[in-house]
Design a protein around this motif. Structure first.
Motif, short mmCIF file in Angstrom:
data_model
loop_
_atom_site.label_atom_id
_atom_site.label_comp_id
_atom_site.label_asym_id
_atom_site.label_seq_id
_atom_site.Cartn_x
_atom_site.Cartn_y
_atom_site.Cartn_z
N ARG A 165 0.78 -1.07 -0.10
CA ARG A 165 0.06 0.29 0.00
C ARG A 165 0.97 1.35 -0.05
O ARG A 165 0.68 2.34 -0.63
CB ARG A 165 -0.96 -0.12 1.30
CG ARG A 165 -2.13 -0.50 0.97
CD ARG A 165 -3.17 -0.44 2.33
NE ARG A 165 -2.63 -0.82 3.25
CZ ARG A 165 -2.94 -2.04 3.88
NH1 ARG A 165 -3.25 -2.97 3.18
NH2 ARG A 165 -2.60 -2.71 5.00
N GLU A 166 1.79 1.29 0.81
CA GLU A 166 2.55 2.37 1.13
C GLU A 166 3.70 2.56 -0.31
O GLU A 166 3.65 3.81 -0.87
CB GLU A 166 3.36 2.38 2.06
CG GLU A 166 2.69 2.35 3.48
CD GLU A 166 3.84 1.97 4.72
OE1 GLU A 166 5.03 1.66 4.59
OE2 GLU A 166 3.19 2.38 5.80
N ALA A 167 3.88 1.53 -0.81
CA ALA A 167 4.80 1.63 -2.06
C ALA A 167 4.06 2.09 -3.28
O ALA A 167 4.39 2.97 -4.01
CB ALA A 167 5.48 0.35 -2.44
N ALA A 168 2.61 1.67 -3.42
CA ALA A 168 1.91 2.29 -4.26
C ALA A 168 1.64 3.47 -4.23
O ALA A 168 1.54 4.39 -5.29
CB ALA A 168 0.41 1.33 -4.18
N THR A 169 1.19 4.12 -3.07
CA THR A 169 1.13 5.58 -2.65
C THR A 169 2.39 6.38 -3.15
O THR A 169 2.22 7.29 -3.97
CB THR A 169 0.77 5.70 -1.26
OG1 THR A 169 -0.63 5.05 -1.05
CG2 THR A 169 0.46 7.24 -0.79
N ASP A 211 2.59 9.20 -6.17
CA ASP A 211 3.01 10.51 -5.88
C ASP A 211 4.23 10.90 -6.67
O ASP A 211 4.42 12.10 -7.28
CB ASP A 211 3.51 10.71 -4.41
CG ASP A 211 2.24 10.60 -3.40
OD1 ASP A 211 1.34 10.61 -4.03
OD2 ASP A 211 2.49 10.32 -2.09
N GLY A 212 5.01 9.95 -7.33
CA GLY A 212 6.05 10.31 -7.99
C GLY A 212 5.99 10.09 -9.40
O GLY A 212 6.73 10.00 -10.20
N GLY A 213 4.59 9.71 -10.02
CA GLY A 213 4.38 9.66 -11.35
C GLY A 213 4.39 8.42 -11.91
O GLY A 213 4.60 8.38 -13.27
N ARG A 214 4.88 7.26 -11.18
CA ARG A 214 5.25 6.10 -11.77
C ARG A 214 3.90 5.27 -11.76
O ARG A 214 3.92 4.05 -10.89
CB ARG A 214 6.24 5.31 -10.94
CG ARG A 214 7.66 6.27 -10.76
CD ARG A 214 8.78 6.22 -11.83
NE ARG A 214 8.84 4.95 -12.18
CZ ARG A 214 9.91 4.04 -12.04
NH1 ARG A 214 10.70 4.40 -10.85
NH2 ARG A 214 9.97 2.81 -12.59
N ALA A 264 0.69 0.44 -10.22
CA ALA A 264 -0.24 -0.82 -10.62
C ALA A 264 0.03 -2.15 -10.02
O ALA A 264 -0.59 -2.98 -9.80
CB ALA A 264 -0.69 -0.56 -12.11
N LYS A 265 1.46 -2.25 -10.50
CA LYS A 265 2.22 -3.48 -9.97
C LYS A 265 1.88 -3.71 -8.49
O LYS A 265 1.64 -4.76 -7.96
CB LYS A 265 3.63 -3.49 -10.47
CG LYS A 265 4.39 -5.13 -10.16
CD LYS A 265 5.99 -4.81 -10.83
CE LYS A 265 6.33 -6.00 -10.12
NZ LYS A 265 6.95 -6.09 -8.78
#
Length: 153
Positions: free
Chosen positions: A64-68, A72-75, A80-81
């Motif tokens: 969850r934290e990585a997705a957020t 935020d970084g536009g990746r 999605a992964k």
């Protein structure tokens, strides 16, 4: 041997046979985390299903934290992964508690420890009672926020 660990291994075999790369890589990652937890420390241990659920909760929180962070970084492709991996991990977690159920558990815990009217001083006592009840079934930050809200009122 834990039933959840057996289920993960069986699902890994099924995912590999089905050539489901996302599912197989995610389950492999979870099984590796379980193995690492079992061999960490001075002597090897077998994790119980509860321990594995705790580990899965941690892995889900990381996703969850990585997705957020990726959002935020536009990746967006990386986000999605991470979300797709989170969906796979979530299948092995117990049914998540609703906000109403969390609120009811906290209200009962406040009554149980006699924390009504004590304010934020009672946060530790209430969290000590609630945390084992919601482990793996609710986000700790959301639970803490609700405890703060109820103690403040």
């Amino acid at each position: 041997m834990s039933a959840l660990k057996d289920r993960l291994r069986e699902d890994l075999t099924t995912a590999i046979k089905a050539r489901d790369d996302l599912r197989s890589s995610t389950i492999r990652m979870v099984l590796t985390a379980i193995t690492n937890a079992e061999v960490a420390g001075k002597e090897q241990v077998q994790l119980s299903d509860d321990d594995i659920v705790g580990l899965l909760s941690t892995e889900a929180k990381k996703r969850r934290e990585a997705a957020t962070a990726f959002e935020d970084g536009g990746r967006t492709e990386m986000a999605a992964k991470e979300r797709a991996e989170l969906e796979v991990i979530t299948e092995y977690l117990p049914q998540q508690l609703s906000d109403v159920e969390i609120s009811e558990l906290i209200a009962a815990a406040i009554v149980k420890v006699g924390a009504a009217g004590e304010g934020m001083k009672a946060m530790g006592k209430v969290m000590g009672v609630v945390t084992p009840q919601v482990k793996g079934r609710a986000d700790g930050a959301a639970v803490a926020a609700e405890v703060r809200r109820q103690l403040a009122s």
